[in-house]
Write a protein that holds these residues in place. Structure first.
Motif, short mmCIF file in Angstrom:
data_model
loop_
_atom_site.label_atom_id
_atom_site.label_comp_id
_atom_site.label_asym_id
_atom_site.label_seq_id
_atom_site.Cartn_x
_atom_site.Cartn_y
_atom_site.Cartn_z
N TRP A 283 0.36 -7.66 7.89
CA TRP A 283 0.88 -9.00 8.12
C TRP A 283 2.40 -8.96 8.22
N ARG A 284 2.98 -10.09 8.58
CA ARG A 284 4.41 -10.16 8.85
C ARG A 284 5.22 -9.83 7.60
N GLN A 285 6.15 -8.91 7.73
CA GLN A 285 7.00 -8.50 6.62
C GLN A 285 8.36 -9.17 6.76
N TRP A 286 8.80 -9.81 5.70
CA TRP A 286 10.01 -10.63 5.79
C TRP A 286 11.09 -10.21 4.79
N ALA A 287 10.76 -9.33 3.85
CA ALA A 287 11.75 -8.85 2.88
C ALA A 287 11.31 -7.46 2.42
N PRO A 288 12.24 -6.54 2.19
CA PRO A 288 11.86 -5.16 1.82
C PRO A 288 11.02 -5.09 0.55
N GLY A 289 11.37 -5.88 -0.46
CA GLY A 289 10.64 -5.79 -1.73
C GLY A 289 9.21 -6.24 -1.63
N THR A 290 8.95 -7.26 -0.81
CA THR A 290 7.59 -7.77 -0.72
C THR A 290 6.66 -6.74 -0.08
N ALA A 291 7.14 -6.05 0.93
CA ALA A 291 6.33 -5.01 1.57
C ALA A 291 6.05 -3.87 0.61
N LEU A 292 7.06 -3.49 -0.17
CA LEU A 292 6.89 -2.40 -1.13
C LEU A 292 5.84 -2.76 -2.18
N GLU A 293 5.87 -4.02 -2.65
CA GLU A 293 4.93 -4.44 -3.67
C GLU A 293 3.51 -4.59 -3.10
N ALA A 294 3.41 -4.97 -1.83
CA ALA A 294 2.09 -5.23 -1.25
C ALA A 294 1.34 -3.96 -0.89
N ARG A 295 2.03 -2.91 -0.51
CA ARG A 295 1.32 -1.72 -0.01
C ARG A 295 0.38 -1.10 -1.06
N PRO A 296 0.76 -0.98 -2.33
CA PRO A 296 -0.22 -0.45 -3.29
C PRO A 296 -1.46 -1.33 -3.41
N MET A 297 -1.29 -2.66 -3.31
CA MET A 297 -2.44 -3.55 -3.33
C MET A 297 -3.36 -3.28 -2.15
N VAL A 298 -2.77 -3.13 -0.97
CA VAL A 298 -3.55 -2.85 0.23
C VAL A 298 -4.24 -1.49 0.12
N THR A 299 -3.56 -0.54 -0.48
CA THR A 299 -4.10 0.81 -0.64
C THR A 299 -5.32 0.81 -1.56
N ILE A 300 -5.23 0.11 -2.67
CA ILE A 300 -6.36 0.03 -3.60
C ILE A 300 -7.55 -0.65 -2.91
N GLU A 301 -7.27 -1.71 -2.16
CA GLU A 301 -8.34 -2.43 -1.47
C GLU A 301 -9.00 -1.54 -0.42
N ALA A 302 -8.20 -0.76 0.30
CA ALA A 302 -8.77 0.14 1.32
C ALA A 302 -9.70 1.17 0.68
N LEU A 303 -9.27 1.76 -0.42
CA LEU A 303 -10.10 2.75 -1.10
C LEU A 303 -11.39 2.13 -1.63
N ARG A 304 -11.29 0.94 -2.19
CA ARG A 304 -12.49 0.28 -2.71
C ARG A 304 -13.46 -0.07 -1.59
N THR A 305 -12.92 -0.49 -0.45
CA THR A 305 -13.78 -0.82 0.69
C THR A 305 -14.49 0.43 1.21
N LEU A 306 -13.74 1.51 1.38
CA LEU A 306 -14.35 2.75 1.86
C LEU A 306 -15.43 3.23 0.90
N ARG A 307 -15.13 3.20 -0.39
CA ARG A 307 -16.10 3.66 -1.38
C ARG A 307 -17.34 2.77 -1.39
N ALA A 308 -17.14 1.45 -1.29
CA ALA A 308 -18.29 0.53 -1.31
C ALA A 308 -19.24 0.80 -0.16
N HIS A 309 -18.69 1.25 0.98
CA HIS A 309 -19.52 1.54 2.15
C HIS A 309 -19.98 3.00 2.20
N GLY A 310 -19.79 3.70 1.11
CA GLY A 310 -20.32 5.05 1.02
C GLY A 310 -19.47 6.13 1.65
N ARG A 311 -18.22 5.82 1.98
CA ARG A 311 -17.34 6.83 2.55
C ARG A 311 -16.74 7.68 1.44
N PRO A 312 -16.65 9.01 1.62
CA PRO A 312 -16.05 9.87 0.60
C PRO A 312 -14.54 9.63 0.52
#
Length: 314
Positions: A283-312
């Motif tokens: 999504w649209r990034q408007w300040a350096p700190g917000t993007a830095l804080e959001a990426r770990p959240m997105v990363t955790i969600e990506a891993l959980r989604t992959l695992r939920a669908h049976g991806r290694p």
């Protein structure tokens, strides 16, 4: 040991598993809350440390603030922060008891005349906020804010007076959608996946699935993204994919997509992990700190989604 006596740097993670690379990224960049969440979901960490970290964002009014949702800054409680807190509590099995009773009192206090939630309460005025999140004096009810909260409370069998009118609002909003955008559809799915009336939820989800396909709100071919329009106001390239709607195989949104479409979507998600081990913010990034804080959240969600669908991932 190096010449300075410090431990040698770890082997660059590019040749390691997605989980190893993501762990390196989280320890390097994440807030304490996301570090604790990562440990809980992937490293057998306990729930208590997550809850302790989350408490730092809680206010006396029962809501949550302090930029828990990074695109809204400042200390004041907001519905989006509070919905985020409920997602955290749900993910660690702690969405209940007096803690959630206090949250429901806060939700009641900020509800609109029809008993639902605005996306942003006017108390945000004076504090930094993303330019795509307008602050108005009399904000309308939003399915975007209300649907996920109502869904989470129903899934955890929380019953509170606030839920009755908020649930009615969600049903009306979902069943009257004719034109929409991906984040609103995601909010609708979050409600429908846990709504108590399952036949009604299944019928509503079936209609929404046809809307998503008819309006090309899901990029079904990641190799031809130009064929899928980006919603007005979204950032360039801010597409949504089948895995964004069906985060688990049990989601009602899973029926919207063929097995082949889902596999392509998950392939695209897995391949999106970046060199530093994290996943990108789309999504649209408007300040350096917000993007830095959001990426770990997105990363955790990506891993959980992959695992939920049976991806290694490990």
């Amino acid at each position: 040991m190096s010449e300075t006596g410090a431990s040698p740097l770890p082997v660059p993670p590019t040749a390691r598993s997605p989980l190893f690379r993501a762990e390196h990224f989280v320890w390097l960049t994440a807030r304490v809350l996301e570090q604790r969440l990562f440990a809980h979901h992937f490293l057998n960490g306990g729930a208590d440390p997550v809850e302790t970290a989350l408490d730092a964002y809680r206010n006396e009014d029962g809501g949550y603030g302090h930029a828990l949702e990074p695109d809204l800054r400042g200390p004041v409680s907001q519905p989006l922060h509070t919905g985020h807190a409920l997602r955290v509590l749900d993910s660690i099995g702690r969405c209940g008891g007096q803690r959630v009773e206090r949250v429901c009192r806060y939700l009641t206090s900020v509800s609109t005349a029809d008993g639902a939630l605005p996306a942003i309460h006017p108390s945000q005025r004076g504090y930094p906020a993303a330019p795509f999140m307008p602050i108005v004096d009399d904000p309308p009810s939003e399915l975007l804010a209300t649907g996920p909260v109502v869904g989470l409370l129903h899934r955890n069998e929380v019953w509170h007076a606030w839920l009755f009118r908020a649930t009615d609002f969600c049903w009306h909003a979902v069943e009257s959608l004719e034109k929409s955008h991906p984040y609103e559809i995601e909010a609708a799915v979050a409600f429908l996946d846990s709504a108590p009336d399952r036949p009604r939820a299944e019928a509503a989800a079936d209609r929404l699935g046809r809307l998503v396909r008819d309006h090309r709100l899901a990029a079904l071919d990641p190799d031809d993204l130009a064929a899928y329009p980006v919603a007005p106001g979204y950032a360039p390239g801010e597409h949504h994919f089948p895995h964004d709607y069906a985060r688990t195989p049990s989601s009602l949104a899973r029926a919207w997509f063929t097995d082949e479409e889902m596999e392509r979507s998950l392939d695209f998600l897995a391949a999106a992990q970046q060199e530093d081990g994290g996943w990108p913010v789309r999504w649209r990034q408007w300040a350096p700190g917000t993007a830095l804080e959001a990426r770990p959240m997105v990363t955790i969600e990506a891993l959980r989604t992959l695992r939920a669908h049976g991806r290694p991932i490990g």
